[in-house]
Design a protein around this motif. Structure first.
Motif, PDB file in Angstrom:
ATOM      1  N   THR B   3     -12.720   1.916  -2.823  1.00 41.96           N
ATOM      2  CA  THR B   3     -11.771   2.981  -2.514  1.00 41.96           C
ATOM      3  C   THR B   3     -12.449   4.251  -2.022  1.00 41.96           C
ATOM      4  O   THR B   3     -11.903   4.949  -1.166  1.00 41.96           O
ATOM      5  N   LEU B   7     -11.272   5.532   1.595  1.00 49.33           N
ATOM      6  CA  LEU B   7     -10.680   6.853   1.779  1.00 49.33           C
ATOM      7  C   LEU B   7     -11.560   7.705   2.699  1.00 49.33           C
ATOM      8  O   LEU B   7     -11.052   8.431   3.566  1.00 49.33           O
ATOM      9  N   PHE B  10     -10.821   6.929   6.222  1.00 50.50           N
ATOM     10  CA  PHE B  10      -9.627   7.620   6.710  1.00 50.50           C
ATOM     11  C   PHE B  10      -9.951   9.075   7.064  1.00 50.50           C
ATOM     12  O   PHE B  10      -9.576   9.566   8.123  1.00 50.50           O
ATOM     13  N   LEU B  37      -4.253  15.393  -7.212  1.00 44.90           N
ATOM     14  CA  LEU B  37      -4.195  14.204  -6.358  1.00 44.90           C
ATOM     15  C   LEU B  37      -2.752  13.761  -6.118  1.00 44.90           C
ATOM     16  O   LEU B  37      -2.394  13.386  -5.009  1.00 44.90           O
ATOM     17  N   SER B  41      -1.027  13.718  -2.499  1.00 50.06           N
ATOM     18  CA  SER B  41      -0.564  12.380  -2.108  1.00 50.06           C
ATOM     19  C   SER B  41       0.922  12.407  -1.773  1.00 50.06           C
ATOM     20  O   SER B  41       1.361  11.848  -0.752  1.00 50.06           O
ATOM     21  N   ILE B  44       1.615  14.194   1.575  1.00 47.64           N
ATOM     22  CA  ILE B  44       1.293  13.335   2.724  1.00 47.64           C
ATOM     23  C   ILE B  44       2.377  12.260   2.894  1.00 47.64           C
ATOM     24  O   ILE B  44       2.859  12.005   3.995  1.00 47.64           O
ATOM     25  N   LEU B  47       5.573  13.726   4.200  1.00 45.70           N
ATOM     26  CA  LEU B  47       5.391  14.643   5.327  1.00 45.70           C
ATOM     27  C   LEU B  47       6.394  14.363   6.434  1.00 45.70           C
ATOM     28  O   LEU B  47       7.035  15.288   6.960  1.00 45.70           O
ATOM     29  N   LYS B  48       6.544  13.079   6.759  1.00 51.14           N
ATOM     30  CA  LYS B  48       7.437  12.727   7.862  1.00 51.14           C
ATOM     31  C   LYS B  48       8.914  12.759   7.475  1.00 51.14           C
ATOM     32  O   LYS B  48       9.779  12.655   8.343  1.00 51.14           O
ATOM     33  N   TYR B  60       6.955  20.149  15.661  1.00 50.34           N
ATOM     34  CA  TYR B  60       7.226  19.774  14.275  1.00 50.34           C
ATOM     35  C   TYR B  60       7.713  20.983  13.498  1.00 50.34           C
ATOM     36  O   TYR B  60       7.172  22.076  13.630  1.00 50.34           O
TER      37      TYR B  60
ATOM     38  N   LEU C  29      -1.965  14.273  11.043  1.00 54.67           N
ATOM     39  CA  LEU C  29      -1.193  13.335  10.222  1.00 54.67           C
ATOM     40  C   LEU C  29       0.210  13.128  10.794  1.00 54.67           C
ATOM     41  O   LEU C  29       0.727  12.009  10.829  1.00 54.67           O
ATOM     42  N   LEU C  30       0.822  14.218  11.262  1.00 54.21           N
ATOM     43  CA  LEU C  30       2.156  14.102  11.840  1.00 54.21           C
ATOM     44  C   LEU C  30       2.162  13.198  13.073  1.00 54.21           C
ATOM     45  O   LEU C  30       3.169  12.552  13.385  1.00 54.21           O
ATOM     46  N   LYS C  32       0.421  10.550  13.417  1.00 52.17           N
ATOM     47  CA  LYS C  32       0.207   9.156  13.014  1.00 52.17           C
ATOM     48  C   LYS C  32       1.527   8.535  12.535  1.00 52.17           C
ATOM     49  O   LYS C  32       2.462   9.256  12.183  1.00 52.17           O
ATOM     50  N   ASP C  33       1.561   7.194  12.476  1.00 51.13           N
ATOM     51  CA  ASP C  33       2.804   6.580  12.017  1.00 51.13           C
ATOM     52  C   ASP C  33       2.879   6.569  10.481  1.00 51.13           C
ATOM     53  O   ASP C  33       1.921   6.917   9.799  1.00 51.13           O
ATOM     54  N   LYS C  34       4.039   6.183   9.978  1.00 49.06           N
ATOM     55  CA  LYS C  34       4.285   6.249   8.533  1.00 49.06           C
ATOM     56  C   LYS C  34       3.330   5.375   7.742  1.00 49.06           C
ATOM     57  O   LYS C  34       2.966   5.706   6.612  1.00 49.06           O
ATOM     58  N   PHE C  36       0.155   4.741   8.340  1.00 45.55           N
ATOM     59  CA  PHE C  36      -1.104   5.469   8.169  1.00 45.55           C
ATOM     60  C   PHE C  36      -0.969   6.455   7.006  1.00 45.55           C
ATOM     61  O   PHE C  36      -1.818   6.523   6.120  1.00 45.55           O
ATOM     62  N   LEU C  37       0.132   7.187   7.014  1.00 45.93           N
ATOM     63  CA  LEU C  37       0.355   8.180   5.963  1.00 45.93           C
ATOM     64  C   LEU C  37       0.485   7.505   4.602  1.00 45.93           C
ATOM     65  O   LEU C  37      -0.026   8.020   3.604  1.00 45.93           O
ATOM     66  N   GLU C  39      -0.809   4.640   3.652  1.00 43.43           N
ATOM     67  CA  GLU C  39      -2.109   4.127   3.221  1.00 43.43           C
ATOM     68  C   GLU C  39      -2.993   5.225   2.626  1.00 43.43           C
ATOM     69  O   GLU C  39      -3.571   5.076   1.557  1.00 43.43           O
ATOM     70  N   ILE C  40      -3.095   6.333   3.341  1.00 41.72           N
ATOM     71  CA  ILE C  40      -3.965   7.407   2.857  1.00 41.72           C
ATOM     72  C   ILE C  40      -3.378   8.022   1.587  1.00 41.72           C
ATOM     73  O   ILE C  40      -4.107   8.349   0.642  1.00 41.72           O
ATOM     74  N   SER C  41      -2.067   8.145   1.551  1.00 44.79           N
ATOM     75  CA  SER C  41      -1.401   8.687   0.368  1.00 44.79           C
ATOM     76  C   SER C  41      -1.667   7.792  -0.846  1.00 44.79           C
ATOM     77  O   SER C  41      -1.990   8.283  -1.939  1.00 44.79           O
ATOM     78  N   ASP C  42      -1.567   6.487  -0.644  1.00 37.48           N
ATOM     79  CA  ASP C  42      -1.818   5.537  -1.734  1.00 37.48           C
ATOM     80  C   ASP C  42      -3.263   5.617  -2.218  1.00 37.48           C
ATOM     81  O   ASP C  42      -3.534   5.609  -3.423  1.00 37.48           O
ATOM     82  N   LEU C  43      -4.180   5.660  -1.270  1.00 40.84           N
ATOM     83  CA  LEU C  43      -5.603   5.710  -1.634  1.00 40.84           C
ATOM     84  C   LEU C  43      -5.905   6.948  -2.478  1.00 40.84           C
ATOM     85  O   LEU C  43      -6.648   6.886  -3.455  1.00 40.84           O
ATOM     86  N   ILE C  44      -5.303   8.088  -2.104  1.00 42.09           N
ATOM     87  CA  ILE C  44      -5.512   9.315  -2.875  1.00 42.09           C
ATOM     88  C   ILE C  44      -4.881   9.179  -4.255  1.00 42.09           C
ATOM     89  O   ILE C  44      -5.486   9.540  -5.262  1.00 42.09           O
ATOM     90  N   LEU C  45      -3.666   8.642  -4.271  1.00 39.47           N
ATOM     91  CA  LEU C  45      -2.933   8.538  -5.536  1.00 39.47           C
ATOM     92  C   LEU C  45      -3.671   7.673  -6.557  1.00 39.47           C
ATOM     93  O   LEU C  45      -3.762   8.018  -7.735  1.00 39.47           O
ATOM     94  N   LEU C  47      -6.844   6.873  -6.426  1.00 38.11           N
ATOM     95  CA  LEU C  47      -8.296   7.091  -6.385  1.00 38.11           C
ATOM     96  C   LEU C  47      -8.892   7.088  -7.783  1.00 38.11           C
ATOM     97  O   LEU C  47      -9.897   6.433  -8.059  1.00 38.11           O
TER      98      LEU C  47
END
Lengths: 206, 206, 206, 206
Positions: B3, B7, B10, B37, B41, B44, B47-48, B60, C29-30, C32-34, C36-37, C39-45, C47
């Motif tokens: 991980t 990360l 990314f 975190l 998290s 992010i 965000l959308k 945006y 980040l905006l 990028k598609d959902k 991507f967001l 994945e990175i959000s999960d990795l942080i969460l 971590l």
């Protein structure tokens, strides 16, 4: 103080040179033969004999008599005598000239006027400029004066001074006064543009 | 791949971030507590959901429904609806807006067109721009379009494409097309000025 | 404060990131598609669920249970258990390990002690280090402790603290205390060498 | 080519000076009065008359007769004559001497030996060094030679050459050959340390 130190002290007064590099200059000279030293010493010694100030634009050029000769740009009959660009210093002239897009004549101010300067007329060739313009009016049919000062506090202050100085003679003789355009220059990014530049870019849009 | 590495990978895709700094980001996150975190998290992840694209200028902004709402600039009745500035990206918009000297509306291209690009219309919001302008003509009395692309090869190429794209509609509806002024910007030194900038500064003198 | 600003605020707390770059991260980040967001959000969460601190050297590694497991370096039977290198942080460990010349074990302090710090023992893992060394003495035949702190005021201060802390246990158990060698490093030029480095280079000549 | 260009060409051969700065040097000189130019010209012209090479350590110093005099360091009876440090150039000597921690004598190589150089003995004062050491053995009870070359490919190559050159005479006369210590220097960060430096730091730990 020995000669190494004395010479290093002189070099450390050169623009952009600190104490360390000035020492390296001296050791560089010591590593060269006597001929090299004689040549550079001679060139420095006779620099002011070989190079004169042009009596018309006040830039340095290879001339014979102080204040009596015009440089090759000023005597060039192909140049447009009706336009006069006023620049701060010789290196500004050199760079603009190298780019080859300006066809008129020049005047070198020889300095800038610091903000709040009490005797601004002593900081630049103010009297010489007025005389030059009077001559240009009579002999060269001057139609436009271009201020090419830098876009800094000092440069703007100099431009303001020049404007006040030259406005009467310009109005009387119907000479246009202009300033180099302002706005985006190569490398400006909208993302980082400053207030002054975006203001100018909006005002002067093309 | 663990991980930390995942990360870091990314983060290394973030603008301006190399492999070393991306690792430091991960260790920075590891040094924070779980709340920190979770907060980042969550931000992010949603965000959308929180941030939508304005249906009018395509920037945006904190909106509710995708493609259905206008941002606060576009709905502001104080803004001058007769002027439209076209910028490349959101950060360009933000910086110009922050400086507070422009009072019209915007359109965000969302990209630039590389030189020799074969499908230029795919690189920017070309269709959306045309629709926007058609609407502006009908509803907002559009009088001027300002190109605010950057002064680079790509930016100029984008401007050329926009010009070809918009000329017919502009001529038909008597809309003026302009470009941000070019010339000296804050910090430009005459001694180092490049050919393009001195050309523009001479041409656009004020 | 909207989500763009909130997220930018978080990013601006990342090491080396200013307000401008943090904004560019959000717009990146905006764009990028959902997925991507997500994945990175999960990795942080997750971590902190995926990455644990090694119970032996205190570095972060992909582990299961907090404070209950050793990392792959600490369990590697090929490593020389009689040597212990004490470093400040995970990235120091990573870089030394990457170079592959050190074969012993590590301990990560997790910080440095600022000069004049009143509670130095709170700034680093002091208690954990003492316990680790006691264990190493009993179980691993520890023979040498290497201080690998940085050569800065804080690093030297940390080294002094560690020295006072570990001297009694080292003397009692005949463990050698050493510090990484000092002198010329790649890129040091004699012409610009500082007093401390020339002193060390003379003292530690080889 | 006029005198401005000729002199600028000379200045552009100075270490670290490009064509633009060399021009600025000339205009700087033109802005000074004739006395300034005469002084600097004289100092350069007589540089080699005022400054001689020390017949013992080969550094430049204010001397009278070429190859016949020792500099103030070499004649200083307070210096430790049993230690000889070999440096690449005068500025290395100056910087080490300025730091004041070394009390022995010096020898200036006057260069370095590039990797794969076919005639290495011509690149530095090899013969002069051997003679100097023979003299030091007889008259000064030389006990140690310190190599103080830089930690670069060229510096290491020079050190290897010196080692081969001096080993026989050193062994015969029981002179120790050493090299400045290697390892962490001021500013080295463990996070970014290179392979060579971490190797040396581990090998030479203190």
């Amino acid at each position: 103080m020995n000669t190494i130190q004395k010479l290093a002290d002189f070099f450390s007064r050169f623009p952009g040179i600190g104490p360390r590099q000035s020492k390296r200059f001296v050791y560089f000279l010591l590593s060269k033969d006597k001929n090299f030293l004689k040549e550079i010493s001679d060139l420095i010694l006779k620099l002011k004999d070989d190079i004169k100030m042009c009596c018309f634009c006040y830039r340095y050029f290879p001339g014979q008599k102080e204040g009596a000769e015009k440089c090759e740009v000023c005597v060039n009959t192909q140049r447009d005598k009706s336009v006069l660009m006023i620049v701060e210093k010789d290196t500004d002239f050199e760079n603009i000239e190298k780019n080859g897009v300006y066809k008129g004549l020049y005047f070198i101010l020889g300095g800038v006027i610091p903000v709040l300067e009490k005797k601004p007329e002593n900081k630049i060739r103010a009297k010489e400029l007025v005389k030059r313009i009077e001559k240009d009016v009579k002999e060269n049919g001057l139609k436009e004066i271009i201020f090419a000062t830098s876009l800094s506090a000092e440069g703007e202050n100099t431009r303001d001074f020049l404007n006040d100085l030259l406005k009467p003679i310009a109005e009387k003789n119907k000479i246009k006064i202009s300033t180099l355009g302002r706005g985006l220059s190569t490398g400006t990014e909208l993302e980082y543009i400053d207030l002054e530049t975006i203001k100018n870019a909006l005002k002067n849009r093309i």
